[in-house]
Motif scaffolding. Structure first.
Motif, short mmCIF file in Angstrom:
data_model
loop_
_atom_site.label_atom_id
_atom_site.label_comp_id
_atom_site.label_asym_id
_atom_site.label_seq_id
_atom_site.Cartn_x
_atom_site.Cartn_y
_atom_site.Cartn_z
N ASP A 522 0.70 -1.22 0.01
CA ASP A 522 0.05 -0.12 -0.07
C ASP A 522 1.10 1.38 0.06
N ASP A 527 -0.93 4.41 -1.47
CA ASP A 527 -2.26 4.58 -1.06
C ASP A 527 -2.26 3.94 0.33
N THR A 529 -4.63 4.72 2.75
CA THR A 529 -5.72 5.07 3.46
C THR A 529 -6.17 4.16 4.30
#
Length: 613
Positions: A522, A527, A529
């Motif tokens: 990730d 990313d 989140t």
């Protein structure tokens, strides 16, 4: 009498007013319900990442059908938690997500559940009265998702394991969204270097001549939104695929050429690319129960030095946070078998930021309770080489650490381990984020050119534990792989002691290792989140004892001395536990009694004033 009647009337009026207030408050709460989650991991509220996914990440409407089986007390509590969670998803989505709770009672509803991918199962619950009886029922407990033309399902949920619900639901939403909207995140895995492959079945003991699942298989099954692509550098003759979000290097067994390293640097200078190196100087052969280690950095140090991360050719031995197993001898004496080369690290509030042994704020380790780092070597950060980037140590050994630079190092469990050399804390994981300087100064070489600085921000992780993505006991204890034509003969060979140790190792550390790798992917893809949802797979971390230090192990300590120190540490910790237990038991009662005493004294004083009047 008149005064008593008046007091009784006033008391009745007050009680009526209080009752009315409670009724009104309950009526208002039906439409204005709000929970406050005070847990560190936000266990009872939807994480911001999950809310962002359903609010900003959905281009179409998402329908979620939750199939449940009611009638059992345990199920009712689980269904209520699930309903509360789905309410939060729906409220966060701004009308893009809709859900329904379905209890299949008709043949059509049961057929629809099976068609959606759910599994019918038998559920049972014992009697709460202690009698030898149980309630058994058949039904469904799963979730079906429909987004555009795509369908996915969580076939079965266990009411006994409510922990991690958000994690699985959010990841399924991400999976169906990426599939329907054509979102691909490609990660390259460097091959052709006799490396420890993420496709090697070295996570659990082999069964019947067959290995268990590999790291790659688990990731592709549970997180299919990541697409893995093998990257064979082929001597550096071809460029690396520019569509990759990043590349992963695992522990090699063959030298990297300068041309191959320049290809990696060329890829990183494209900008918005990531490099994760799960490799160090400590090398152990597979299926070698002797667990003899040799030191070799295989040329990787030339690339990493250019990025400001020096990799030393030495093995770290931690005498405070490494694996140790107590074994009682026939004479009743306790002996400690150690593997100081396998570090067990967790965030510890007793350490300052520049000494913290596990940085749980780093996306790859975000809120993970504990991680194992098998066979690390020392890293030395040189931030001056990357002036426009941020360099940070995200994992360290403890201050009770020595190093070994011998040509051959026995890494197996032993009661004969003794610390040698000076204690010091060593870095074992370093990140570099920002505009990156080329590892080769932007100078052309071997026909390969790359700019002196990356076109955009880049991300580098160097984690020097050579078997971080493997189970060290399964890898050393499993027999060599058998040819397919001989697998029907069953399992042959293998080290029974190592394979026995590999099972508890897998149970304690494998889930966290897999999630750390997934979190790192990730982070590589930019990313981060959904990290908070991943953290909900685990319960709250264990308490630490700020006023108690673990026993110091000196090089001159024999087994009897070490056993005595360990016993004293356990006794001191038990004393603290008992003190906390009695404080929590007696203090509330004492405070309540003091409050009652104060109230009684004030009432007596008030009565005295009334009599005087």
């Amino acid at each position: 009498m008149e005064r008593k009647a008046k007091a009784a009337t006033q008391t009745g009026v007050y009680l009526a007013i209080v009752a009315a207030i409670l009724v009104v408050a309950n009526v208002i709460s039906l439409s204005a319900y709000k929970r406050v989650d005070m847990t560190k991991n936000e266990r009872f509220t939807l994480s911001k990442g999950s809310a962002h996914l359903v609010r900003e990440g959905l281009k179409q409407d998402l329908q979620i059908d939750v199939y449940v089986t009611r009638g059992l007390p345990k199920h009712e509590a689980f269904i209520q938690d699930l309903t509360d969670l789905m309410n939060e998803y729906e409220q966060a989505s701004n009308g893009k997500l809709h859900y329904s709770i379905i209890e299949p009672k008709t043949d059509e509803q049961r057929a629809a559940a099976k068609e959606a991918g759910l599994q019918e199962a038998a559920f049972g619950e014992g009697s709460e009265t202690g009698q030898d009886q149980a309630t058994i029922t058949r039904g469904f407990m799963g979730v079906a998702f429909k987004y555009g033309s795509e369908k996915e399902a969580i076939p079965m949920l266990s009411p006994d394991q409510a922990q991690g619900l958000e994690f699985w639901i959010t990841n399924t939403i991400r999976e169906i969204r990426d599939k329907a909207d054509g979102i691909d995140t490609k990660i390259g895995i460097v091959t052709g270097k006799d490396e420890i492959k993420v496709s090697d079945p070295n996570l659990v003991p082999s069964q019947g001549g067959r290995g268990g699942p590999s790291m790659r298989q688990l990731l592709e099954h549970h997180f299919p939104f990541y697409k893995f692509e093998d990257v064979d550098l082929k001597g550096g003759d071809t460029e690396i695929n520019k569509e990759l979000a990043g590349i992963v290097i695992t522990q090699p067994g063959k030298e990297f050429t300068e041309k191959e390293l320049r290809r990696i640097d060329q890829f990183m200078m494209l900008g918005n690319k990531a490099l994760a190196v799960f490799a160090g100087a400590v090398n152990l052969k597979a299926s070698d129960p002797s667990m003899k280690a040799t030191l070799n950095t295989w040329g990787l140090e030339k690339l990493l030095d250019g990025y400001g991360v020096e990799m030393k050719k030495e093995a770290i031995l931690d005498w405070s946070r490494s694996m140790a197993i107590p074994v009682q001898t026939q004479s009743g004496q306790m002996m400690w078998f150690r593997a100081p080369g396998i570090l067990q690290l967790q965030e510890d509030s007793r350490f300052e930021e520049n000494e913290q042994i596990l940085d749980a704020s780093f996306p790859g380790f975000f809120r993970l309770p504990e991680l194992s780092f098998p066979f690390p070597s020392t890293l030395v950060p040189h931030p001056e080489k990357q002036p426009e980037a941020t360099m940070k140590v995200v994992a360290r050994s403890t201050p009770k650490t020595t190093v070994d630079t011998s040509e051959n190092i026995d890494m197996k469990f032993s009661a004969e381990w003794k610390p040698k050399g000076e204690y010091a804390q060593r870095a074992i994981a370093v990140t570099v984020e920002g505009k990156l300087k080329s590892a080769f100064g932007g100078q052309e070489g071997l026909g390969i050119t790359a700019p002196a600085e990356s076109a955009d921000r880049g991300r580098i992780l160097v984690l020097s534990a050579s078997q971080f993505l493997a189970n060290p006991f399964a890898r050393s204890g499993n027999p060599p792989p058998m040819p397919p034509q001989m697998q029907m003969m069953g399992g042959m060979g293998g080290d029974e002691d190592l394979l026995m140790l590999s099972q508890p190792y897998a149970q304690k550390y494998l889930t966290a290792t897999i999630l750390a790798f997934k979190n790192t992917l990730d982070w590589m893809a930019g990313d981060s989140t959904l990290l908070a949802a991943t953290a909900k797979m685990f319960s709250e971390t264990n308490l630490t004892y700020a006023g108690i230090e673990k026993p110091k192990q000196e090089a001159t300590d024999d087994e009897a001395t070490l056993a005595k120190k360990a016993e004293e540490y356990r006794a001191e910790r038990k004393t603290v536990q008992q003190r906390v237990q009695w404080t929590l038991t007696l203090l509330p009662a004492a405070l309540f009694a003091a409050f009652g005493l104060v109230r009684w004294r004030r009432r007596e004083s008030a009565r005295g004033n009334i009599t005087l009047d």
